[in-house]
Design an enzyme around this catalytic site. Structure first.
Site, PDB file in Angstrom:
ATOM      1  N   LYS A   1       0.819  -1.116  -0.104  1.00  5.79           N
ATOM      2  CA  LYS A   1       0.004  -0.162   0.051  1.00  5.79           C
ATOM      3  C   LYS A   1       0.909   1.261  -0.097  1.00  5.79           C
ATOM      4  O   LYS A   1       1.643   1.683   0.998  1.00  5.79           O
ATOM      5  CB  LYS A   1      -1.071   0.112   1.171  1.00  5.79           C
ATOM      6  CG  LYS A   1      -2.134   1.222   1.204  1.00  5.79           C
ATOM      7  CD  LYS A   1      -2.727   1.509   2.416  1.00  5.79           C
ATOM      8  CE  LYS A   1      -1.975   2.377   3.089  1.00  5.79           C
ATOM      9  NZ  LYS A   1      -1.870   3.821   2.544  1.00  5.79           N
TER      10      LYS A   1
ATOM     11  N   GLU B   1      11.203   1.404   9.555  1.00  6.69           N
ATOM     12  CA  GLU B   1      12.011   2.633   9.299  1.00  6.69           C
ATOM     13  C   GLU B   1      11.289   3.957   9.415  1.00  6.69           C
ATOM     14  O   GLU B   1      10.266   4.074   9.148  1.00  6.69           O
ATOM     15  CB  GLU B   1      12.586   2.496   7.720  1.00  6.69           C
ATOM     16  CG  GLU B   1      13.804   3.456   7.553  1.00  6.69           C
ATOM     17  CD  GLU B   1      13.489   4.582   6.866  1.00  6.69           C
ATOM     18  OE1 GLU B   1      13.453   5.588   7.784  1.00  6.69           O
ATOM     19  OE2 GLU B   1      13.410   4.681   5.656  1.00  6.69           O
TER      20      GLU B   1
ATOM     21  N   GLU C   1      11.062  16.102  14.542  1.00  8.62           N
ATOM     22  CA  GLU C   1      11.062  16.179  12.878  1.00  8.62           C
ATOM     23  C   GLU C   1      10.194  17.125  12.152  1.00  8.62           C
ATOM     24  O   GLU C   1       8.983  16.845  12.390  1.00  8.62           O
ATOM     25  CB  GLU C   1      10.789  14.719  12.631  1.00  8.62           C
ATOM     26  CG  GLU C   1      11.390  14.573  11.122  1.00  8.62           C
ATOM     27  CD  GLU C   1      11.174  12.911  10.932  1.00  8.62           C
ATOM     28  OE1 GLU C   1      12.160  12.726  10.160  1.00  8.62           O
ATOM     29  OE2 GLU C   1      10.221  12.320  11.223  1.00  8.62           O
TER      30      GLU C   1
ATOM     31  N   CYS D   1      14.020  11.301   5.445  1.00  6.17           N
ATOM     32  CA  CYS D   1      13.877  10.608   6.940  1.00  6.17           C
ATOM     33  C   CYS D   1      15.440  10.973   7.559  1.00  6.17           C
ATOM     34  O   CYS D   1      15.547  11.179   8.705  1.00  6.17           O
ATOM     35  CB  CYS D   1      13.931   9.090   7.035  1.00  6.17           C
ATOM     36  SG  CYS D   1      14.711   8.327   5.970  1.00  6.17           S
TER      37      CYS D   1
END
Length: 504
Positions: free
Chosen positions: A201, A276, A408, A310
């Site tokens: 997905k 991750e 973040e 990331c």
């Protein structure tokens, strides 16, 4: 403050091939075929360069997810893929890569339209990276094996004992919106190389290239049900995949917040998990560097892909003796990184992926200003005709308690801090819940190795940043994830080890 309002941010016209693909009926790829959803719910496809709706995708229902998982389950249980000779499976995967190479230009355009990244960047980074994932992992299909092991407590010759490696089974794979195609191939390739069957997905914001990839799955000759691709919201379709009793493994790339939820849900049926997750990567610049060549590299560490990476180098630590020079050097890259429409051939940085992300990043910048940070460059959104642009931003005079330092942001925003010695900066670099990537810029080999050993991070780069290779394991410490992807370690995450002991 950087002034970039004179840039024309009008999106260029799509190719006919892209227009044709966008006009296709929203469907799902299940059991080797394009099929209609069990309901009529769809999601909009938006071009972030202008905010316009350019297509529709299926918002998969629970029935749709169940059908895709059932197809993968049947394909795995009847051994139609793993039962083939490894040479044949490897050939199919290489054919898959060949087809992606053939259609590289269209994939780069679709990625640019859907995600906002410059087409040139997608063509230079994303598409070749996706191809390399498939080719590298294809080789592992014929290279896996176990060991013959002599027992420790039994007399020699009384038993024959060995291990074998077997595929885990059905995999639910959920990929993010920042590198949609690359992440899809990074997930699919090791799974099918190991003999697993999968349901993928893509992110609901960026599903175009995954759907186009399904065409190549058909053409390459994968047996029906080995690779299934569905679209839909994470909180519905993704959640159904994660909790499905017939799924054996979950592989997810995305936010730490969602990763924690997935990990908790997986424990109910002891699913294998690879995660991750987020990062807040430090970039350390030692006093011995050539600032003229280092500053552009440090700028690229954060502004590449609009900071939607990331491992983006979002926390800069420059030695106090060169701090001002480094920031001045970074500001000289402002024109290069000025955001443009994704199909503008002059662009190096595009818009953010969505209105939601645009508002989030600008909100962080405003929070930083309120907390006392000073804007060295950018700090605002340039004029545009509906696109989600943010100027490359440098914030100084920050402290470790600020949200812009601790959280973040996932945008083109770097926070800059001074340091005096190596031990101090190592401590500053580790003052985070994350540990995905880190960069060190220095000519001093000893300092490089000392910092590499001190920084708690899955990857440490020296005099470069975000250099990724398919053969090298990638993953995080702390709240940046579980397990590793890429390399032999990434392949083995899709295998179980079985021990066989036979009395002679």
């Amino acid at each position: 403050m950087n002034e970039v309002t004179t840039i024309d941010r009008t999106q260029r016209e799509y190719s006919q091939a892209a227009k044709d693909f966008l006009a296709r009926k929203p469907q799902l790829f299940i059991n080797g075929e394009w099929v209609d959803s069990s309901h009529d719910k769809t999601l909009d496809v938006e071009d972030p360069s202008n905010g316009k709706i350019v297509g529709k995708i299926v918002d998969a229902s629970d029935k749709d997810v169940d059908r895709a998982v059932a197809a993968a389950r049947t394909a795995f249980d009847d051994n139609r893929w793993y039962g083939l000779p490894p040479m044949q499976r490897e050939r199919v995967m290489h054919r898959f890569a060949d087809l992606l190479e053939r259609d590289a230009d269209l994939f780069a355009e679709l990625e640019a339209i859907d995600n906002g990244k410059p087409k040139g960047m997608a063509g230079a980074v994303d598409i070749p990276g996706a191809i390399s994932q498939i080719r590298f992992m294809a080789g592992w299909a014929s290279k896996t094996g176990g060991q013959v092991i002599n027992p420790y407590t039994m007399p020699t010759g009384t038993v024959f004992s060995y291990t074998v490696k077997e595929p885990i089974g059905v995999c639910a794979q959920i990929v993010p919106w920042n590198f949609p195609l690359l992440m899809a191939c990074l997930k699919i390739a090791p799974a099918v190389a190991a003999g697993c069957c999968t349901v993928l997905k893509p992110a609901e914001q960026t599903s175009l290239t995954a759907l186009k990839l399904a065409d190549l799955v058909q053409e390459a000759g994968f047996p029906a049900g080995v690779i299934n691709i569905i679209t839909g919201n994470g909180h519905t379709a993704g959640d159904r995949m994660v909790k499905h009793p017939d799924v054996n493994k979950i592989a997810f790339t995305g936010s730490t917040e969602i990763g924690k939820v997935i990990n908790k849900n997986a424990t109910d049926t002891m699913k294998r998990v690879t995660l991750e997750l987020g990062g807040k990567s430090p970039v350390v610049v030692m006093p011995d560097v050539d600032v003229a060549t280092t500053a552009p590299g440090v700028a690229g560490a954060i502004f590449f892909n609009s900071g939607q990476v990331c491992v983006a180098g979002s926390r800069l630590f420059a030695h106090k003796s060169i701090f001002d020079d480094v920031l001045e050097g970074m500001t000289k890259t402002a024109d290069f990184w000025s955001p443009r429409a994704s199909l503008d051939p002059a662009g190096h940085m595009g818009p953010l992926v969505s209105k939601e992300q645009h508002e989030k990043v600008l909100g962080y910048i405003e929070a930083g200003k309120r907390d006392g940070a000073s804007v060295v460059m950018g700090g605002d959104a340039p004029a545009s005709d509906g696109g989600y642009y943010v100027n490359p931003t440098i914030l100084a005079n920050v402290n470790p308690q600020m949200s812009v330092v601790r959280e973040e942001i996932f945008g083109p925003v770097v926070v800059a801090q001074r340091f005096e010695d190596l031990d101090e900066v190592a401590k500053m670099a580790n003052d985070t819940n994350f540990g995905l990537g880190a960069g060190v810029w220095t000519k001093d080999v000893s300092a490089m190795h000392r910092l590499a050993s001190k920084i708690k991070s899955g990857t440490v780069w020296g005099n470069c940043h975000a250099t990724i290779d398919t053969a090298l394991p990638f993953g995080g410490y702390k709240e940046s994830g579980l397990g590793r992807e890429q390399g032999q370690a990434g392949f083995e995450c899709y295998q179980e080890t079985k021990t066989v002991i036979i009395q002679l």
